[in-house]
Design a protein around this motif. Structure first.
Motif, short mmCIF file in Angstrom:
data_model
loop_
_atom_site.label_atom_id
_atom_site.label_comp_id
_atom_site.label_asym_id
_atom_site.label_seq_id
_atom_site.Cartn_x
_atom_site.Cartn_y
_atom_site.Cartn_z
N VAL A 103 80.75 -26.37 35.06
CA VAL A 103 79.73 -27.07 34.29
C VAL A 103 80.21 -27.12 32.85
O VAL A 103 80.54 -26.08 32.27
N PHE A 104 80.26 -28.31 32.27
CA PHE A 104 80.84 -28.49 30.94
C PHE A 104 79.78 -28.68 29.87
O PHE A 104 78.71 -29.25 30.11
N GLY A 105 80.12 -28.23 28.67
CA GLY A 105 79.36 -28.63 27.50
C GLY A 105 79.75 -30.04 27.12
O GLY A 105 80.60 -30.68 27.75
N GLN A 106 79.12 -30.55 26.05
CA GLN A 106 79.31 -31.96 25.71
C GLN A 106 80.62 -32.24 25.00
O GLN A 106 80.97 -33.38 24.78
N GLY A 107 81.35 -31.21 24.63
CA GLY A 107 82.62 -31.42 23.94
C GLY A 107 82.43 -31.48 22.43
O GLY A 107 81.42 -31.96 21.93
N THR A 108 83.42 -30.98 21.72
CA THR A 108 83.42 -31.00 20.25
C THR A 108 84.75 -31.57 19.79
O THR A 108 85.81 -31.03 20.12
N MET B 33 89.13 -31.04 45.53
CA MET B 33 89.23 -31.97 44.39
C MET B 33 87.82 -32.33 43.93
O MET B 33 86.88 -32.37 44.74
N PHE B 34 87.70 -32.58 42.65
CA PHE B 34 86.42 -32.92 42.04
C PHE B 34 86.58 -34.24 41.29
O PHE B 34 87.60 -34.47 40.64
N TRP B 35 85.54 -35.04 41.33
CA TRP B 35 85.53 -36.28 40.55
C TRP B 35 84.42 -36.20 39.51
O TRP B 35 83.27 -35.87 39.84
N TYR B 36 84.80 -36.48 38.27
CA TYR B 36 83.87 -36.46 37.16
C TYR B 36 83.77 -37.85 36.55
O TYR B 36 84.71 -38.66 36.62
N ARG B 37 82.66 -38.07 35.88
CA ARG B 37 82.49 -39.29 35.10
C ARG B 37 82.15 -38.86 33.67
O ARG B 37 81.34 -37.94 33.47
N GLN B 38 82.78 -39.51 32.72
CA GLN B 38 82.56 -39.15 31.32
C GLN B 38 82.10 -40.36 30.55
O GLN B 38 82.83 -41.36 30.45
N PHE B 39 80.91 -40.27 29.97
CA PHE B 39 80.40 -41.33 29.13
C PHE B 39 80.83 -41.06 27.69
O PHE B 39 81.10 -39.91 27.33
N PRO B 40 80.88 -42.10 26.87
CA PRO B 40 81.32 -41.91 25.48
C PRO B 40 80.53 -40.82 24.76
O PRO B 40 79.30 -40.80 24.83
N LYS B 41 81.25 -39.91 24.15
CA LYS B 41 80.67 -38.83 23.35
C LYS B 41 79.75 -37.93 24.18
O LYS B 41 78.86 -37.28 23.63
N GLN B 42 79.96 -37.91 25.46
CA GLN B 42 79.17 -37.04 26.32
C GLN B 42 80.07 -36.16 27.17
O GLN B 42 81.28 -36.35 27.21
N SER B 43 79.45 -35.24 27.83
CA SER B 43 80.22 -34.30 28.63
C SER B 43 80.67 -34.92 29.94
O SER B 43 80.32 -36.05 30.27
#
Lengths: 114, 118
Positions: A103-108, B33-43
């Motif tokens: 589980v990740f934080g939002q990043g810095t 294996m894991f698949w993630y999705r990343q939105f702009p400026k989000q985790s």
């Protein structure tokens, strides 16, 4: 549930400054804690980790101590370099649906100016 | 460390078409294996977990019929975005681990694939 909250960025520092990026977590049980780093144009890579309370993870001059009493895992470096500019993610490992997951934080986002 | 490679690194497609993204472990056997999705400026948001030879387990709120995941071998997983729409535009990241990492939680990540749906 399980969650990670990181210090909001972006963070901009001058070279050789002291760095702290705060990270706190909520979890059931005793998770392992991680810091991942994402350099521009690259995938995330593990920076350091700690698997139990009071453990200190360290790598490339970065350190973080697993503090169970404050549910924190703050990232520190005594003297940053331009090459440390990247996005830093705090994460915890938790188990659900029969698998160990991150589980990740939002990043810095960190920018170091020369 | 272990290397995970994604392809393509970026793709542009028309609305309604399907897009396949590949994730390969180059120097180790990826049991999970894991698949993630990343939105702009989000985790990173976990979409699904796949074990080699088994059906993927999707997280709540992720449409399994839209995001088809296949993990047919210990070195390859694919994510197919079916009938893509502009709201599917995002950065998709795969990660993998082998037997040694099954209890530690450590993952190895691909470089990510940026999907833009016109």
């Amino acid at each position: 549930g399980n969650s990670v909250t990181q210090m909001e960025g972006p963070v901009t520092l001058s070279e050789e400054a002291f760095l702290t990026i705060n990270c706190t977590y909520t979890a059931t049980g005793y998770p392992s804690l991680f810091w991942y780093v994402q350099y521009p144009g690259e995938g995330l890579q593990l920076l350091l980790k700690a698997t139990k309370a009071d453990d200190k993870g360290s790598n490339k001059g970065f350190e973080a101590t697993y503090r169970k009493e404050t549910t924190s895992f703050h990232l520190e470096k005594g003297s940053v370099q331009v090459s440390d500019s990247a996005v830093y993610f705090c994460a915890l490992s938790a188990s659900w649906q029969g698998a160990q997951k991150l589980v990740f934080g939002q990043g810095t986002r960190l920018t170091i100016n020369p | 460390g272990a290397v995970v490679s994604q392809h393509p690194s970026w793709v542009i497609c028309k609305s309604g078409t399907s897009v396949k993204i590949e994730c390969r472990s180059l120097d180790f056997q990826a049991t999970t294996m894991f698949w993630y999705r990343q939105f702009p400026k989000q985790s990173l948001m976990l979409m699904a977990t796949s074990n080699e030879g088994s059906k993927a387990t999707y997280e709540q709120g992720v449409e399994k019929d839209k995001f088809l995941i296949n993990h047919a071998s210990l070195t390859l997983s694919t994510l197919t975005v079916t009938s893509a729409h502009p709201e599917d535009s995002s950065f998709y990241i795969c990660s993998a681990r082998g037997w040694e990492q099954s209890n530690t939680g450590e993952l190895f990540f691909g470089e990510g694939s940026r999907l833009t749906v016109l």
